[in-house]
Design a protein around this motif. Structure first.
Motif, PDB file in Angstrom:
ATOM      1  N   LYS A 117       1.621   3.136  -3.227  1.00  0.00           N
ATOM      2  CA  LYS A 117       0.614   3.757  -3.828  1.00  0.00           C
ATOM      3  C   LYS A 117       0.265   5.331  -3.198  1.00  0.00           C
ATOM      4  O   LYS A 117      -0.039   6.046  -3.614  1.00  0.00           O
ATOM      5  CB  LYS A 117      -0.544   2.816  -3.831  1.00  0.00           C
ATOM      6  N   GLU A 118       0.892   5.301  -2.106  1.00  0.00           N
ATOM      7  CA  GLU A 118       0.578   6.547  -1.209  1.00  0.00           C
ATOM      8  C   GLU A 118       1.614   7.454  -1.277  1.00  0.00           C
ATOM      9  O   GLU A 118       1.273   8.789  -0.973  1.00  0.00           O
ATOM     10  CB  GLU A 118       0.393   6.079   0.399  1.00  0.00           C
ATOM     11  N   VAL A 119       2.842   7.192  -1.482  1.00  0.00           N
ATOM     12  CA  VAL A 119       3.872   8.111  -1.739  1.00  0.00           C
ATOM     13  C   VAL A 119       4.516   7.974  -3.018  1.00  0.00           C
ATOM     14  O   VAL A 119       4.200   7.157  -3.947  1.00  0.00           O
ATOM     15  CB  VAL A 119       5.095   7.866  -0.869  1.00  0.00           C
ATOM     16  N   ARG A 120       4.974   9.343  -3.672  1.00  0.00           N
ATOM     17  CA  ARG A 120       5.585   9.051  -4.992  1.00  0.00           C
ATOM     18  C   ARG A 120       6.933   9.996  -5.026  1.00  0.00           C
ATOM     19  O   ARG A 120       7.232  10.687  -3.811  1.00  0.00           O
ATOM     20  CB  ARG A 120       4.547   9.720  -5.919  1.00  0.00           C
ATOM     21  N   ARG A 155       0.847  -1.316   0.125  1.00  0.00           N
ATOM     22  CA  ARG A 155       0.173  -0.054  -0.020  1.00  0.00           C
ATOM     23  C   ARG A 155       0.980   1.362   0.217  1.00  0.00           C
ATOM     24  O   ARG A 155       0.435   2.231  -0.502  1.00  0.00           O
ATOM     25  CB  ARG A 155      -1.068  -0.048   1.336  1.00  0.00           C
ATOM     26  N   TRP A 156       2.098   1.098   0.560  1.00  0.00           N
ATOM     27  CA  TRP A 156       2.707   2.538   0.745  1.00  0.00           C
ATOM     28  C   TRP A 156       3.278   2.901  -0.682  1.00  0.00           C
ATOM     29  O   TRP A 156       3.666   4.066  -0.821  1.00  0.00           O
ATOM     30  CB  TRP A 156       3.929   2.377   1.556  1.00  0.00           C
ATOM     31  N   SER A 216       7.602   1.852   7.221  1.00  0.00           N
ATOM     32  CA  SER A 216       6.297   2.037   7.312  1.00  0.00           C
ATOM     33  C   SER A 216       5.729   3.218   7.810  1.00  0.00           C
ATOM     34  O   SER A 216       6.380   4.086   7.819  1.00  0.00           O
ATOM     35  CB  SER A 216       5.484   0.670   7.830  1.00  0.00           C
ATOM     36  N   LYS A 217       4.366   3.266   7.907  1.00  0.00           N
ATOM     37  CA  LYS A 217       3.710   4.381   8.311  1.00  0.00           C
ATOM     38  C   LYS A 217       4.066   5.648   8.004  1.00  0.00           C
ATOM     39  O   LYS A 217       4.596   6.492   8.636  1.00  0.00           O
ATOM     40  CB  LYS A 217       3.724   4.398  10.037  1.00  0.00           C
ATOM     41  N   ARG A 232       3.759  17.258  -0.852  1.00  0.00           N
ATOM     42  CA  ARG A 232       3.830  16.706  -2.156  1.00  0.00           C
ATOM     43  C   ARG A 232       5.163  17.234  -3.202  1.00  0.00           C
ATOM     44  O   ARG A 232       5.111  18.622  -2.981  1.00  0.00           O
ATOM     45  CB  ARG A 232       2.559  16.497  -2.896  1.00  0.00           C
ATOM     46  N   GLU A 266       3.981   9.375   6.300  1.00  0.00           N
ATOM     47  CA  GLU A 266       2.961  10.661   6.284  1.00  0.00           C
ATOM     48  C   GLU A 266       3.524  11.483   5.413  1.00  0.00           C
ATOM     49  O   GLU A 266       4.807  11.993   5.413  1.00  0.00           O
ATOM     50  CB  GLU A 266       3.069  11.193   7.836  1.00  0.00           C
ATOM     51  N   VAL A 267       2.760  12.098   4.472  1.00  0.00           N
ATOM     52  CA  VAL A 267       3.467  12.979   3.528  1.00  0.00           C
ATOM     53  C   VAL A 267       3.320  14.381   3.969  1.00  0.00           C
ATOM     54  O   VAL A 267       2.327  14.866   4.467  1.00  0.00           O
ATOM     55  CB  VAL A 267       2.757  12.705   2.109  1.00  0.00           C
ATOM     56  N   ASP A 312       8.141  13.311  -2.737  1.00  0.00           N
ATOM     57  CA  ASP A 312       7.382  13.828  -1.576  1.00  0.00           C
ATOM     58  C   ASP A 312       8.384  13.816  -0.394  1.00  0.00           C
ATOM     59  O   ASP A 312       9.529  12.806  -0.379  1.00  0.00           O
ATOM     60  CB  ASP A 312       6.663  12.653  -1.381  1.00  0.00           C
TER      61      ASP A 312
END
Ligand SMILES: [Cu+2]
Length: 282
Positions: free
Chosen positions: A69-72, A66-67, A91-92, A98, A94-95, A75
């Motif tokens: 997909k959440e960061v790019r 999942r991570w 893990s975990k 962006r 937090e952006v 960031d």
């Protein structure tokens, strides 16, 4: 029954304490450089992790899909790094901000150096194999033999041969110490900084039996190394997941002037020894 309960409780708490001792967790700030979901890795430029690691660019293991997909790339993030004696992963996320994806490294147009040019390593932040910041002033008054390499180089005729010849040069220089140690430093700069962290360089230098007083290994950021290599005329590029490169070995005198520039691996350790020691005697 009572002693049994007591022992059970002692065991339980010691396991709890032991577990707590062996698992450490850090909150880390960094910028995402590259995502590699296929190998479950992210390359992150991170800030210093007090008590654990200096600031650097390095790959981290990410277990959960999942991570990715959440960061790019680009960031700015805060994430949790969990370390046990067996493994570490992050893990975990937090952006915090962006970012724009980074442009791939473009070839910098810089004047190429040649014999007689001046080359200074000042202002290029690099780390040594022991994790210390490279201090350019430690080269003052010394000749420098500078070369580019990477530890994973699979071609026997390229880096492994280069490093073997530098090993022979180190031996010759050490044997010469009786007649007054030549003030020279051998510097090997990696062209694969994402893999060649100070830790990797340290075990590599040990395997080469490099004497850190004489022969040092350096890593830095990819753009910095690319620009330095390019000034020295050394090219490297990725080819099917492998790094290809050209060879450059330079002898720089204590005034920063390039005295010799080799574009292949055909030089001998005797050539370099003479270029340093004979010049010193003048
Ligand atoms: Cu190589």
């Amino acid at each position: 029954m009572r002693p049994f309960l007591f022992i059970t409780l002692v065991l339980f708490f010691s396991l709890l304490l032991h577990g707590a001792e062996e698992k450490r967790q850090y909150l880390v700030l960094g910028t995402i450089r590259e995502l590699h979901p296929e190998s479950r890795e992210m390359i992150i430029k991170h800030e210093a992790i007090p008590g654990y690691m200096d600031a650097m660019v390095m790959p981290f293991t990410v277990k959960e899909d999942r991570w990715f997909k959440e960061v790019r790339p680009g960031d700015e993030v805060r994430f949790s790094l969990e370390v046990t004696p067996k493994e570490d992963h992050i893990s975990k996320f937090e952006v915090l901000r962006r970012g724009q994806p980074q442009q791939p490294d473009t070839k910098t147009k810089v004047a190429k150096i040649k014999v007689g040019s001046t080359l200074s390593l000042a202002g290029i932040p690099m780390k040594e194999q022991d994790g210390r910041d490279f201090d350019v002033s430690s080269l003052a008054g010394r000749s420098v033999v500078l070369s580019f390499f990477f530890t994973r180089c699979p071609s026997p005729e390229m880096c492994p041969l280069l490093v073997a010849k530098l090993g022979a040069l180190q031996k010759a220089l050490k044997a010469h110490t009786d007649e007054g140690a030549p003030a020279v430093t051998l510097l090997c700069i990696t062209i694969d900084p994402l893999n060649d962290t100070p830790k990797v360089l340290k075990s590599y230098s040990k395997a080469c039996q490099a004497d850190p007083k004489l022969w040092r290994f350096l890593t830095g950021s990819l753009p910095d190394i690319r620009s330095l290599a390019s000034r020295c005329g050394a090219d490297f590029w990725e080819d099917g997941g492998l790094i290809n490169h050209t060879l450059r070995t330079l002898v720089i005198d204590p005034n920063g002037k390039v005295r010799r520039l080799y574009t292949d691996n055909r030089w001998t350790s005797e050539d370099l020894f003479e270029s340093i020691v004979i010049r010193e005697k003048r």
